[in-house]
Design a protein around this motif. Structure first.
Motif, PDB file in Angstrom:
ATOM      1  N   ARG A  97      53.565   4.761 -56.173  1.00  0.00           N
ATOM      2  CA  ARG A  97      53.718   4.172 -55.690  1.00  0.00           C
ATOM      3  C   ARG A  97      53.862   5.685 -54.277  1.00  0.00           C
ATOM      4  O   ARG A  97      54.228   6.042 -54.233  1.00  0.00           O
ATOM      5  CB  ARG A  97      54.803   3.207 -54.855  1.00  0.00           C
ATOM      6  CG  ARG A  97      54.605   2.917 -53.723  1.00  0.00           C
ATOM      7  CD  ARG A  97      55.533   1.546 -53.281  1.00  0.00           C
ATOM      8  NE  ARG A  97      55.783   0.491 -54.276  1.00  0.00           N
ATOM      9  CZ  ARG A  97      56.870   0.472 -54.392  1.00  0.00           C
ATOM     10  NH1 ARG A  97      57.909   0.874 -54.017  1.00  0.00           N
ATOM     11  NH2 ARG A  97      56.924  -0.518 -55.425  1.00  0.00           N
TER      12      ARG A  97
ATOM     13  N   TRP B 183      52.899   7.232 -50.221  1.00  0.00           N
ATOM     14  CA  TRP B 183      53.332   6.743 -49.260  1.00  0.00           C
ATOM     15  C   TRP B 183      52.330   7.431 -48.166  1.00  0.00           C
ATOM     16  O   TRP B 183      52.225   8.701 -49.110  1.00  0.00           O
ATOM     17  CB  TRP B 183      55.007   7.169 -49.387  1.00  0.00           C
ATOM     18  CG  TRP B 183      55.874   5.586 -49.731  1.00  0.00           C
ATOM     19  CD1 TRP B 183      56.277   6.399 -50.935  1.00  0.00           C
ATOM     20  CD2 TRP B 183      55.840   4.063 -49.606  1.00  0.00           C
ATOM     21  NE1 TRP B 183      57.356   5.034 -51.062  1.00  0.00           N
ATOM     22  CE2 TRP B 183      56.878   3.882 -50.287  1.00  0.00           C
ATOM     23  CE3 TRP B 183      55.088   3.547 -48.392  1.00  0.00           C
ATOM     24  CZ2 TRP B 183      56.823   2.177 -51.310  1.00  0.00           C
ATOM     25  CZ3 TRP B 183      55.867   2.157 -48.800  1.00  0.00           C
ATOM     26  CH2 TRP B 183      56.341   1.650 -49.732  1.00  0.00           C
TER      27      TRP B 183
ATOM     28  N   ASP C 258      53.151  -5.341 -57.602  1.00  0.00           N
ATOM     29  CA  ASP C 258      53.249  -4.838 -56.492  1.00  0.00           C
ATOM     30  C   ASP C 258      52.399  -5.481 -55.075  1.00  0.00           C
ATOM     31  O   ASP C 258      53.301  -5.027 -54.094  1.00  0.00           O
ATOM     32  CB  ASP C 258      53.592  -3.463 -57.590  1.00  0.00           C
ATOM     33  CG  ASP C 258      54.481  -2.438 -56.560  1.00  0.00           C
ATOM     34  OD1 ASP C 258      55.685  -2.694 -56.334  1.00  0.00           O
ATOM     35  OD2 ASP C 258      53.568  -1.668 -56.047  1.00  0.00           O
ATOM     36  N   HIS C 259      50.966  -5.301 -56.063  1.00  0.00           N
ATOM     37  CA  HIS C 259      50.269  -4.982 -54.934  1.00  0.00           C
ATOM     38  C   HIS C 259      50.690  -6.798 -54.091  1.00  0.00           C
ATOM     39  O   HIS C 259      50.635  -6.651 -53.034  1.00  0.00           O
ATOM     40  CB  HIS C 259      48.527  -5.726 -55.494  1.00  0.00           C
ATOM     41  CG  HIS C 259      47.942  -4.194 -55.715  1.00  0.00           C
ATOM     42  ND1 HIS C 259      47.658  -2.903 -55.180  1.00  0.00           N
ATOM     43  CD2 HIS C 259      47.870  -3.313 -57.048  1.00  0.00           C
ATOM     44  CE1 HIS C 259      47.457  -1.833 -55.519  1.00  0.00           C
ATOM     45  NE2 HIS C 259      47.113  -2.387 -57.097  1.00  0.00           N
TER      46      HIS C 259
ATOM     47  N   PHE D 224      52.939  -8.379 -53.555  1.00  0.00           N
ATOM     48  CA  PHE D 224      53.860  -8.221 -52.595  1.00  0.00           C
ATOM     49  C   PHE D 224      54.317  -7.232 -51.329  1.00  0.00           C
ATOM     50  O   PHE D 224      54.338  -7.759 -50.446  1.00  0.00           O
ATOM     51  CB  PHE D 224      54.920  -7.237 -53.414  1.00  0.00           C
ATOM     52  CG  PHE D 224      56.735  -6.883 -52.810  1.00  0.00           C
ATOM     53  CD1 PHE D 224      57.793  -7.635 -52.817  1.00  0.00           C
ATOM     54  CD2 PHE D 224      56.614  -5.882 -51.964  1.00  0.00           C
ATOM     55  CE1 PHE D 224      59.132  -7.979 -51.706  1.00  0.00           C
ATOM     56  CE2 PHE D 224      57.981  -5.419 -51.342  1.00  0.00           C
ATOM     57  CZ  PHE D 224      59.241  -6.660 -50.439  1.00  0.00           C
ATOM     58  N   TRP D 225      52.870  -5.311 -51.730  1.00  0.00           N
ATOM     59  CA  TRP D 225      52.882  -5.232 -50.162  1.00  0.00           C
ATOM     60  C   TRP D 225      52.395  -5.837 -49.505  1.00  0.00           C
ATOM     61  O   TRP D 225      52.297  -5.323 -48.403  1.00  0.00           O
ATOM     62  CB  TRP D 225      52.683  -3.802 -50.935  1.00  0.00           C
ATOM     63  CG  TRP D 225      54.246  -2.988 -51.111  1.00  0.00           C
ATOM     64  CD1 TRP D 225      54.365  -3.137 -52.793  1.00  0.00           C
ATOM     65  CD2 TRP D 225      55.450  -2.654 -50.590  1.00  0.00           C
ATOM     66  NE1 TRP D 225      55.791  -2.853 -52.613  1.00  0.00           N
ATOM     67  CE2 TRP D 225      56.312  -2.341 -51.519  1.00  0.00           C
ATOM     68  CE3 TRP D 225      55.460  -2.705 -48.869  1.00  0.00           C
ATOM     69  CZ2 TRP D 225      57.697  -1.690 -51.208  1.00  0.00           C
ATOM     70  CZ3 TRP D 225      56.342  -2.252 -48.593  1.00  0.00           C
ATOM     71  CH2 TRP D 225      57.267  -1.520 -49.433  1.00  0.00           C
ATOM     72  N   ARG D 226      50.845  -6.634 -49.872  1.00  0.00           N
ATOM     73  CA  ARG D 226      50.159  -7.043 -49.070  1.00  0.00           C
ATOM     74  C   ARG D 226      50.088  -7.386 -47.939  1.00  0.00           C
ATOM     75  O   ARG D 226      49.885  -7.704 -46.404  1.00  0.00           O
ATOM     76  CB  ARG D 226      49.071  -8.417 -50.192  1.00  0.00           C
ATOM     77  CG  ARG D 226      48.263  -8.625 -49.606  1.00  0.00           C
ATOM     78  CD  ARG D 226      46.666  -9.822 -50.491  1.00  0.00           C
ATOM     79  NE  ARG D 226      46.750  -8.822 -52.154  1.00  0.00           N
ATOM     80  CZ  ARG D 226      46.797  -9.569 -53.157  1.00  0.00           C
ATOM     81  NH1 ARG D 226      46.783 -10.942 -52.835  1.00  0.00           N
ATOM     82  NH2 ARG D 226      47.038  -8.932 -54.128  1.00  0.00           N
TER      83      ARG D 226
ATOM     84  N   GLY E 202      52.658  -7.491 -45.735  1.00  0.00           N
ATOM     85  CA  GLY E 202      53.527  -6.507 -45.048  1.00  0.00           C
ATOM     86  C   GLY E 202      53.292  -5.441 -44.360  1.00  0.00           C
ATOM     87  O   GLY E 202      52.557  -5.179 -43.895  1.00  0.00           O
TER      88      GLY E 202
ATOM     89  N   ARG F 139      52.924  -0.684 -46.100  1.00  0.00           N
ATOM     90  CA  ARG F 139      52.267  -0.922 -46.832  1.00  0.00           C
ATOM     91  C   ARG F 139      51.842   0.700 -47.765  1.00  0.00           C
ATOM     92  O   ARG F 139      52.002   1.851 -46.491  1.00  0.00           O
ATOM     93  CB  ARG F 139      50.605  -1.058 -46.975  1.00  0.00           C
ATOM     94  CG  ARG F 139      50.616  -3.195 -46.953  1.00  0.00           C
ATOM     95  CD  ARG F 139      49.191  -3.219 -46.543  1.00  0.00           C
ATOM     96  NE  ARG F 139      49.421  -4.604 -45.768  1.00  0.00           N
ATOM     97  CZ  ARG F 139      49.003  -5.168 -45.070  1.00  0.00           C
ATOM     98  NH1 ARG F 139      47.879  -4.304 -44.840  1.00  0.00           N
ATOM     99  NH2 ARG F 139      48.839  -6.416 -44.268  1.00  0.00           N
ATOM    100  N   PRO F 140      52.242   0.915 -48.994  1.00  0.00           N
ATOM    101  CA  PRO F 140      51.765   2.222 -49.243  1.00  0.00           C
ATOM    102  C   PRO F 140      50.543   2.628 -49.359  1.00  0.00           C
ATOM    103  O   PRO F 140      49.170   1.867 -49.186  1.00  0.00           O
ATOM    104  CB  PRO F 140      52.315   1.696 -50.906  1.00  0.00           C
ATOM    105  CG  PRO F 140      51.890   0.520 -51.149  1.00  0.00           C
ATOM    106  CD  PRO F 140      52.974  -0.203 -49.775  1.00  0.00           C
TER     107      PRO F 140
END
Length: 97
Positions: free
Chosen positions: A24, A26, A50-51, A53-55, A57, A60-61
């Motif tokens: 991941r 940053w 993981d995608h 989860f972060w979508r 938020g 995002r990474p």
């Protein structure tokens, strides 16, 4: 008296074994390396989780992808966002930059 069965211990990854992990990246240039598995399909499923989860938020990474790596690289990897250029960064096993 009935015999009780001891739980099967979970063995840690073999330190010199190859497999896959999630990388991941940053926006500040640091990266995380986690989720070692010897199975590429399992790594792809972890990547999809993981995608998801972060979508949604606010943070995002910059990128998240699967890399080929030895288990020892994941075990020894810092937890707080690494900036080392020598960390695994390619999807093919054993490929050198």
């Amino acid at each position: 008296m009935a015999a009780t069965r001891a739980p099967t211990p979970v063995s840690p990854p073999v330190e010199d074994g190859w497999g896959y992990a999630i990388r991941r990246v940053w926006r500040n240039g640091s990266h995380d390396l986690f989720g070692f598995t010897a199975d590429r399909h399992q790594a792809d499923r972890a990547l999809a989780r993981d995608h998801r989860f972060w979508r949604s938020g606010p943070v995002r990474p910059a990128a998240v992808y699967v890399v080929a790596t030895p288990a020892c690289a994941v075990i020894a990897h810092p937890v707080d966002g690494c900036r080392s250029s020598s960390c695994p960064d390619v999807p093919q096993r054993g490929e050198v930059r």
